[in-house]
Design an enzyme around this catalytic site. Structure first.
Site, mmCIF file in Angstrom:
data_model
loop_
_atom_site.group_PDB
_atom_site.id
_atom_site.type_symbol
_atom_site.label_atom_id
_atom_site.label_comp_id
_atom_site.label_asym_id
_atom_site.label_seq_id
_atom_site.Cartn_x
_atom_site.Cartn_y
_atom_site.Cartn_z
ATOM 1 N N TYR A 44 0.838 -1.191 0.000
ATOM 2 C CA TYR A 44 0.000 0.000 0.000
ATOM 3 C C TYR A 44 0.879 1.251 0.000
ATOM 4 C CZ TYR A 44 -3.723 3.216 1.606
ATOM 5 O OH TYR A 44 -4.625 4.242 1.731
ATOM 6 N N CYS A 45 0.662 2.131 -0.982
ATOM 7 C CA CYS A 45 1.349 3.422 -1.052
ATOM 8 C C CYS A 45 2.870 3.200 -1.057
ATOM 9 C CB CYS A 45 0.889 4.311 0.096
ATOM 10 S SG CYS A 45 1.460 6.032 -0.011
ATOM 11 N N LEU A 46 3.617 3.818 -0.146
ATOM 12 C CA LEU A 46 5.069 3.640 -0.124
ATOM 13 C C LEU A 46 5.445 2.178 0.087
ATOM 14 C CD1 LEU A 46 6.222 6.653 2.102
ATOM 15 C CD2 LEU A 46 5.810 6.595 -0.348
ATOM 16 N N GLY A 83 3.889 -0.294 -1.196
ATOM 17 C CA GLY A 83 3.799 -0.913 -2.509
ATOM 18 C C GLY A 83 5.005 -0.618 -3.363
ATOM 19 N N PHE A 85 -1.598 -1.168 -4.010
ATOM 20 C CA PHE A 85 -2.692 -0.239 -3.732
ATOM 21 C C PHE A 85 -2.149 1.190 -3.763
ATOM 22 C CE2 PHE A 85 -4.519 -3.611 -0.612
ATOM 23 C CZ PHE A 85 -4.970 -4.369 -1.672
#
Length: 564
Positions: free
Chosen positions: A294-296, A298, A322
């Protein structure tokens, strides 16, 4: 040291960066007589429109406005703004806002980044003087003050003093205490099955008699606490996965201090993603893992997956991202705060402290959405005298973490400024972590109103890989679009799959061709994971490995989540 001391006065914003942008704008505007004539002409025509509308509204109160607010601008939605003199103030402000947009855009010869910075600064300055923020120009505030005899202003003053006191004592906002991890949020049953200096690995208890053979590893962003994906029981992605027969592991990051200043991005990869995979391998030997970031988190997971592909490490079964960027050439509005001058300023500030404070990052995000996160709260809490009700997502958002000096400096330089990952120049152990080497099926999610990782930037994953890519574009923003539990009204998404060696469409063409669906994308992803898992269900694995470093310890959510 000088830069670090200056940062205390400027809130971490580089005066040199702003000055360069303003000089670029002013010099090129002064050198463009055609642009100046155009602005003069637009100014005169806007005055004409305003006066013509004023005359027509005097004759007919139902006359349509000469300008409407931009999409998403809800400051003037109330019917009270349709009455005079408030309608005049609104129309004048919106026309002025439009003129300044013209003045700060399309100046010949101006650097695009400087244009964005100047336009952003002009917008922030204009918002200060918005009629909605001025008590005697806001009809809703005037009406509330009249009916309450000024009690709203007294209550607003109390709210302000309470907030200032909490901030001075480094306490969370009012209402956060009602959403404590392990009590109201982050309550999915589980155990800490591994811990090192940087992470706690949580393994969640099974909720079904049999489970899918391949577990799911969630790598959240280290800028915030992990439980964005395990909020209240009704909107917990972790609980949803467990209920669908998945064995779920999740990383909970340490909140670094000044003593962790030398931690690097490679430390986060090795002590985070790779250490978690080693632990899962000890608990579930021989099982491949569905990696989810998720975000960083990911971005970090994609780097780890590319490095694993280079080393012929096949422990991953699939890769899910994500709202995670892999190409930072168009990183969204956060790029306003990232250029070489600003990075030097941040580097000096982090060198002095040993980390980037959570308040610094929170301030940057608030500025990006100042109407929603700053001014609307000022009006609602301090002028209307009401408290904005706290919800689980808001409480989580206030529970941010720090970032160590060296890691964050590397992240900004290597990814945001130099875009090494997309260019194939990001080295891991001296070898390039090339995304083109990833042959795993990919599932990527972008959100329509994401100002942190714009969906068109997330979509560029299509152009960097040569494997199956299923892309989902969902309604909502960076956080609310991901927390999208089934059953929530108004949810929708688009989805399409590009097969390996298939044609790549540009983002807008993809949006037109993708299949629109109503509901939560979680169900689409759960079906995608099941289709890429072994068909036979198996007995749930043990919770950790007793007698080893992977022995079950504290109950979830563990201890790192409580670090301040």
């Amino acid at each position: 040291m000088r830069e670090a001391l200056t940062a205390r006065l400027t809130g971490g914003l580089s005066p040199a960066s702003l000055a360069l942008s303003m000089m670029d704008w002013s010099i090129h505007l002064a050198s463009a007589p055609g642009k100046r004539m155009e602005l003069a002409d637009k100014g005169m025509r806007k005055w004409g429109r305003l006066l013509a509308w004023l005359a027509s509204s005097a004759m007919s109160p139902e006359a349509p406005p000469c300008i409407e607010p931009l999409p998403g601008d809800n400051r003037f939605r109330d019917e009270a703004w349709r009455r005079q003199p408030f309608a005049f103030l609104t129309q004048a402000f919106l026309l002025n806002q439009q003129w300044w947009h013209n003045a700060t855009h399309d100046v010949p010869g101006m650097t695009p980044h400087h244009q964005d910075v100047v336009a952003f600064a002009a917008r922030q300055w204009l918002d200060i003087f918005s009629p909605s923020n001025i008590p005697f120009a806001n009809p809703q505030i005037l009406e509330r003050t009249f009916h309450s005899g000024g009690a709203n202003l007294l209550q607003g003053a109390r709210n302000w003093m309470e907030d200032v006191s909490r901030q001075a004592h480094n306490q969370p906002p009012v209402g956060v205490e009602d959403f404590t991890p392990g009590r109201q949020v982050a309550v999915t049953p589980g155990k800490v099955v591994f811990r090192n200096h940087l992470i706690e690995l949580l393994q969640y208890a099974p909720a079904t008699g049999q489970v899918l053979a391949e577990p799911v590893l969630i790598v959240p962003a280290w800028i915030m606490k992990y439980y964005i994906l395990d909020l209240s029981p009704g909107n917990s992605l972790v609980r949803y996965l467990v209920s669908r027969g998945h064995t779920v592991f999740c990383i909970s990051w340490r909140n670094p201090s000044a003593a962790d200043r030398e931690l690097t991005m490679d430390d986060y990869r090795e002590m985070g993603v790779m250490a978690a995979l080693e632990a899962i391998g000890a608990i579930m030997p021989g099982r491949k893992v569905h990696g989810t970031g998720y975000c960083l988190g990911g971005t970090l997971l994609s780097i780890a997956a590319a490095a694993m592909a280079q080393a012929d490490d096949d422990r991953l079964a699939s890769l899910t991202l994500f709202a995670a960027q892999t190409d930072f050439s168009e990183p969204g509005e956060l790029a306003l705060f990232i250029d070489h001058s600003q990075l030097h300023f941040l580097d000096s500030m982090m060198w002095n402290r040993g980390y980037l404070s959570s308040g610094q990052m929170a301030g940057a995000f608030q500025l990006l959405r100042s109407n929603d996160l700053v001014w609307s709260r000022l009006v609602h809490d301090y002028l209307m005298g009401e408290r904005t009700p706290m919800i689980d997502l808001m409480a989580w958002n206030a529970d941010s973490t720090r970032m160590p000096y060296r890691m964050h400096a590397e992240y900004l330089q290597r990814l945001y400024l130099d875009n090494e990952l997309a260019a194939g120049r990001f080295l891991v152990n001296g070898r390039p972590a090339a995304l083109q080497n990833i042959r795993l099926p990919l599932f990527a999610v972008g959100t329509e109103r994401d100002h942190v990782a714009p969906w068109r930037s997330v979509y560029k994953l299509h152009f960097l890989t040569d494997t199956d890519v299923t892309f989902v574009l969902t309604s909502g923003g960076h956080n609310a679009g991901i927390v999208s539990e089934p059953g929530r009204a108004g949810r929708r998404f688009r989805v399409a799959t590009k097969p390996q060696h298939g044609k790549c469409l540009d983002a807008d063409a993809w949006s037109q061709a993708a299949i629109p669906k109503q509901g939560s994308w979680w169900e689409e992803w759960a079906g995608w994971l099941a289709a890429r898992s072994s068909p036979e269900l198996v007995a749930p694995p043990p919770m950790g490995v007793p007698g080893t470093i992977h022995a079950p310890a504290e109950d979830a959510p563990g201890t790192y989540v409580f670090q301040r």
